[in-house]
Enzyme design. Structure first.
Site, PDB file in Angstrom:
ATOM      1  N   HIS A  56      -5.377 -26.722  19.822  1.00  0.00           N
ATOM      2  CA  HIS A  56      -4.318 -26.330  18.881  1.00  0.00           C
ATOM      3  C   HIS A  56      -4.847 -26.418  17.456  1.00  0.00           C
ATOM      4  CE1 HIS A  56      -3.845 -30.700  18.993  1.00  0.00           C
ATOM      5  NE2 HIS A  56      -3.084 -30.663  17.911  1.00  0.00           N
ATOM      6  N   HIS A  58      -4.055 -28.023  14.559  1.00  0.00           N
ATOM      7  CA  HIS A  58      -3.998 -29.129  13.604  1.00  0.00           C
ATOM      8  C   HIS A  58      -5.397 -29.493  13.099  1.00  0.00           C
ATOM      9  CE1 HIS A  58       0.224 -30.611  15.030  1.00  0.00           C
ATOM     10  NE2 HIS A  58       0.284 -29.605  14.188  1.00  0.00           N
ATOM     11  N   ASP A  60      -7.025 -32.150  12.355  1.00  0.00           N
ATOM     12  CA  ASP A  60      -7.852 -33.181  12.989  1.00  0.00           C
ATOM     13  C   ASP A  60      -8.421 -32.725  14.329  1.00  0.00           C
ATOM     14  OD1 ASP A  60      -5.194 -33.335  14.046  1.00  0.00           O
ATOM     15  OD2 ASP A  60      -5.570 -35.352  14.783  1.00  0.00           O
ATOM     16  N   HIS A  61      -8.142 -31.470  14.694  1.00  0.00           N
ATOM     17  CA  HIS A  61      -8.722 -30.884  15.905  1.00  0.00           C
ATOM     18  C   HIS A  61      -9.630 -29.692  15.605  1.00  0.00           C
ATOM     19  CE1 HIS A  61      -6.177 -33.110  18.903  1.00  0.00           C
ATOM     20  NE2 HIS A  61      -5.564 -33.378  17.758  1.00  0.00           N
ATOM     21  N   HIS A 112       4.095 -29.763  21.200  1.00  0.00           N
ATOM     22  CA  HIS A 112       3.472 -30.372  20.008  1.00  0.00           C
ATOM     23  C   HIS A 112       3.273 -29.294  18.946  1.00  0.00           C
ATOM     24  CE1 HIS A 112       1.068 -33.260  17.792  1.00  0.00           C
ATOM     25  NE2 HIS A 112       0.056 -32.399  17.735  1.00  0.00           N
ATOM     26  N   ASP A 129      -3.060 -32.823  22.375  1.00  0.00           N
ATOM     27  CA  ASP A 129      -1.983 -33.731  21.979  1.00  0.00           C
ATOM     28  C   ASP A 129      -0.695 -33.472  22.758  1.00  0.00           C
ATOM     29  OD1 ASP A 129      -3.751 -34.776  20.171  1.00  0.00           O
ATOM     30  OD2 ASP A 129      -2.697 -34.104  18.382  1.00  0.00           O
ATOM     31  N   HIS A 167      -6.497 -38.855  21.449  1.00  0.00           N
ATOM     32  CA  HIS A 167      -6.208 -39.959  20.534  1.00  0.00           C
ATOM     33  C   HIS A 167      -6.180 -41.281  21.301  1.00  0.00           C
ATOM     34  CE1 HIS A 167      -5.160 -37.808  16.811  1.00  0.00           C
ATOM     35  NE2 HIS A 167      -4.654 -36.867  17.605  1.00  0.00           N
TER      36      HIS A 167
END
Length: 255
Positions: A56, A58, A60-61, A112, A129, A167
């Protein structure tokens, strides 16, 4: 023979590294930061990063995708409906791709984010996530109904499937699970084990779907004890499993 390792990133992210020792090719899942991947490649001369799998959009990915693509020419896979940097192959629900000569099925798992996808190869699930160890992702874009359906789809996979989420949230998730089901012995045992692991700095992943079904409240919305606790928390009768899920997710957001 594929080896899977975790490259820690930021404060609690894991970038999953898949290694094919026969070909000395590797792939990564959700590289939010290029630095840990580049460090691994520098420490392992002769290895080639051939593929990048993204679940996805985001940051941090995906934050490291462009740099890794520029440096290695790796092929980038990601959800078609989301803005994924340097994506080569846009993926839709039920697509199939080959990574390190392994076939992966692509599942749309909105909740998410709306375009979130998961990658499944027999025994291996990279779910970003969506499904966490003892928990699930927050609903930033989707609805409780969407996330509940997505989790149900993943839970229907074989119970020995290894769950590679991204995570290190397991300890906090289990504290919530214990609040939902204080009399669940499987949750109590897992919480005790994970508390020791985190005290010693040990990674708690991957999980298995069998363990998740025993200890993850978001996969246990049909259990009477879980429904009763959800009803008690929001002061209403939650008539369907997705309503129970919604009540649990709202509780977890403030936990």
């Amino acid at each position: 023979m594929i080896q899977i390792s975790a490259l820690p990133a930021f404060t609690d992210n894991y970038i999953w590294l898949l290694q094919d020792h026969a070909s000395r090719r590797c792939a990564v899942v959700d590289p939010g930061d290029a630095t840990p991947v580049q460090a691994w490649l520098e420490a392992h001369p002769g290895w080639v990063l051939s593929e990048i799998m993204v679940t996805h959009h985001h940051h941090d990915h995906v934050g490291g995708v462009q740099a890794l693509k520029s440096a290695t020419g790796a092929r980038v896979y990601g959800p078609a409906s989301e803005n994924i940097p340097a994506r080569d192959v846009p993926l839709e629900d039920n697509d199939r791709i080959s990574v390190l000569d392994l076939d992966f099925d692509v599942y749309a798992v909105p909740g998410h984010t709306l375009g979130h996808i998961a990658y499944y190869h027999r025994g291996l699930l990279f779910c970003g996530d969506t499904l966490f160890a003892a928990g699930c992702g927050r609903l930033f874009e989707g609805t409780p109904q969407q996330m509940h359906r997505s989790l149900g789809r993943l839970a229907a996979l074989p119970e020995d499937t290894l769950v590679y989420c991204t995570h290190e949230y397991t300890l906090n998730n289990l504290k919530f699970a214990a609040a939902v089901e204080p009399d669940n012995p499987d949750i109590a045992a897992r919480l005790e084990k994970v508390t020791r692991q985190r005290h010693d700095g040990v990674i708690t992943l991957p999980s298995t779907l069998a363990l998740e079904k025993l200890t993850n409240p978001f996969l246990r919305t049909t259990e009477t004890s879980v429904k009763q606790k959800a009803d008690e928390r929001n002061g209403q009768r939650n008539g369907t499993p997705s309503e129970v899920f919604a009540a649990l997710r709202a509780w977890k957001d403030k936990f």
